[in-house]
Scaffold this active site. Structure first.
Site, PDB file in Angstrom:
ATOM      1  N   ASP A 198       0.869  -1.174   0.000  1.00  0.00           N
ATOM      2  CA  ASP A 198       0.000   0.000   0.000  1.00  0.00           C
ATOM      3  C   ASP A 198       0.906   1.224   0.000  1.00  0.00           C
ATOM      4  O   ASP A 198       1.507   1.564   1.016  1.00  0.00           O
ATOM      5  CB  ASP A 198      -0.904  -0.023   1.235  1.00  0.00           C
ATOM      6  CG  ASP A 198      -1.746   1.231   1.396  1.00  0.00           C
ATOM      7  OD1 ASP A 198      -1.540   2.199   0.635  1.00  0.00           O
ATOM      8  OD2 ASP A 198      -2.604   1.251   2.300  1.00  0.00           O
ATOM      9  N   LYS A 224      -2.752  12.363  -3.067  1.00  0.00           N
ATOM     10  CA  LYS A 224      -1.839  12.562  -1.938  1.00  0.00           C
ATOM     11  C   LYS A 224      -0.464  13.038  -2.402  1.00  0.00           C
ATOM     12  O   LYS A 224       0.403  13.338  -1.574  1.00  0.00           O
ATOM     13  CB  LYS A 224      -1.700  11.272  -1.127  1.00  0.00           C
ATOM     14  CG  LYS A 224      -3.001  10.801  -0.482  1.00  0.00           C
ATOM     15  CD  LYS A 224      -2.814   9.534   0.316  1.00  0.00           C
ATOM     16  CE  LYS A 224      -4.131   8.950   0.781  1.00  0.00           C
ATOM     17  NZ  LYS A 224      -4.814   9.765   1.802  1.00  0.00           N
ATOM     18  N   CYS A 362      -9.314   5.929   9.578  1.00  0.00           N
ATOM     19  CA  CYS A 362      -9.580   4.672   8.858  1.00  0.00           C
ATOM     20  C   CYS A 362      -8.658   3.552   9.344  1.00  0.00           C
ATOM     21  O   CYS A 362      -8.220   2.708   8.561  1.00  0.00           O
ATOM     22  CB  CYS A 362      -9.456   4.855   7.347  1.00  0.00           C
ATOM     23  SG  CYS A 362     -10.655   5.993   6.641  1.00  0.00           S
TER      24      CYS A 362
END
Length: 408
Positions: A198, A224, A362
């Site tokens: 990730d 991002k 999250c």
């Protein structure tokens, strides 16, 4: 460019919030966009807007060149071997779900293992939960060290010959931990497992070389890394992608369609059904140019320096807890003020023009591991300065005063 010159390229930073100059410390959630990216998207819509891969007219050709040019630019940015290994997606979440749905569900059987960590973002946790439920595979977790980092010994203990997939973040969006993903990939491969990284938090800050990491899959988001929202990518090794089935079907991804059966285009297009995110890809290409003009090594160094300075200043505040390692961390600091809910902290900071994140980020399992319900987070990027950190510290002291605590 120095930081002050860089700041001038971000129109959104040239404003006041609640009567104060904006200090934006939420780049881990989404970065701001430089004028180069904004202008690239504007130019595309003004001059080149058309669908790709279909029309033979001039606009269609220009749009296709821009879209595929962005793919080549991203290939070079992460050092993939071929553009066939670059699948455009809506972002990291979509990319991970593609691997989970297309690859993992096909290879996992009852009793097989999927190894992840407790620090994962929900986007790199829930898809694997669903694969485990659908296939009977077992979801296993690498034990974290006291500061939230990972030891390779813990990885060795978790990965076995039954492991099919190891999936971990390169950089934690809560702890700032930089995980040793190259070494983790080597452990996975020794046991015949595949490695997914990730890269949502790492790609904006670190020079990524997927061939050097030897990961099998790498997921990233454009928003991002100074690019627009709604665009990201999945890198996958060609030999794996070739044998994976699409999960979205329709136009663009087909080769031949009959009444009862169809065949798919070659890589990478078989995974890009429907009209793609053309303007997003154009913006992402401009963002890559912008980041490379600064240099990823400089960006990483700048973020680490700001995080180190922030930790130093925060340690002056009584009753403030910092989570994650004190050293060797990426450009973010997650913290709590004793007896003040993070949402209240963020609200008072916003009144001072300082934007931070508050909540579980999250990462609810990680919050439980930290024994908290939520935290506040300040995350730094190319446009932040030590003066921004000083504003944060001053605002935190005001927050303590507001809630009736003695200033430490």
């Amino acid at each position: 460019m120095n930081t002050e010159e860089i700041r001038k390229l971000f129109p959104i930073l040239q404003q006041e919030i609640n009567g104060h100059p904006l200090v934006y410390l939420d780049s881990a959630a989404t970065s701001q966009k430089p004028v180069q990216v904004i202008e690239a998207i504007k130019k595309y819509y003004e001059y080149d807007n058309a669908n790709v891969h279909r029309g033979v007219h001039t606009l269609g050709s220009r749009a296709t060149d821009a879209y595929e040019g962005a793919r080549e630019k991203l290939r070079g940015f992460i050092n993939a071997r071929s553009t066939e290994e670059i699948i455009f997606t809506r972002g990291t979440t979509t990319a991970i779900n593609l691997v989970a749905s297309s690859y993992a569900r096909a290879v996992c059987q009852e009793g097989d293992e999927i190894v992840i960590t407790p620090m994962e973002h929900h986007a790199n946790l829930i898809p694997w939960q669903q694969v485990a439920k659908a296939t009977g595979a077992v979801l296993k977790y690498v034990q974290l060290q006291q500061d939230g980092s990972i030891s390779l010994e813990a990885v060795e203990a978790a990965v076995t010959d039954r492991t099919k997939i190891v999936a971990t973040s390169y950089v934690s969006n809560v702890l700032g931990v930089v995980n040793p993903v190259k070494e983790i990939a080597a452990i996975a491969h020794r046991h015949g497992a595949k490695m997914l990284v990730d890269g949502a938090q790492s790609t904006p800050h670190l020079k990524v070389d997927v061939q050097d990491l030897d990961c099998d899959f790498y997921a990233l988001s454009g928003h991002k890394m100074c690019g627009p929202t709604g665009i990201g990518a999945l890198y996958g090794k060609k030999e794996l992608l070739q044998h994976m089935e699409p999960v979205e079907f329709g136009g663009e991804m087909i080769d031949h369609v009959g009444l009862y059966d169809s065949t798919w285009k070659d890589l990478p297009w078989k995974f890009e059904g429907g009209t793609p995110i053309i303007a997003g890809a154009v913006g992402l290409a401009a963002a890559i140019d912008f980041l490379e003009s600064i240099g990823l090594d400089e960006i990483d160094k700048h973020g680490r320096q700001l995080a180190s300075y922030a930790i130093q200043r925060m340690q002056e505040i009584d009753g403030l807890t910092i989570y994650g390692p004190m050293e060797n961390r990426a450009g973010l600091v997650t913290f709590n003020l004793d007896d003040v809910h993070p949402h209240d902290v963020a609200t008072v900071l916003d009144a001072e023009g300082v934007a931070v994140r508050a909540g579980h980020h999250c990462c609810q399992p990680l919050m439980r591991w930290l024994n908290v319900t939520a935290t506040a987070r300040a995350s730094f990027y190319v446009y932040n300065t030590e003066a921004d950190v000083d504003r944060l510290i001053a605002s935190l002291l005001k927050t303590k005063e507001y809630f009736g605590y003695a200033i430490g």
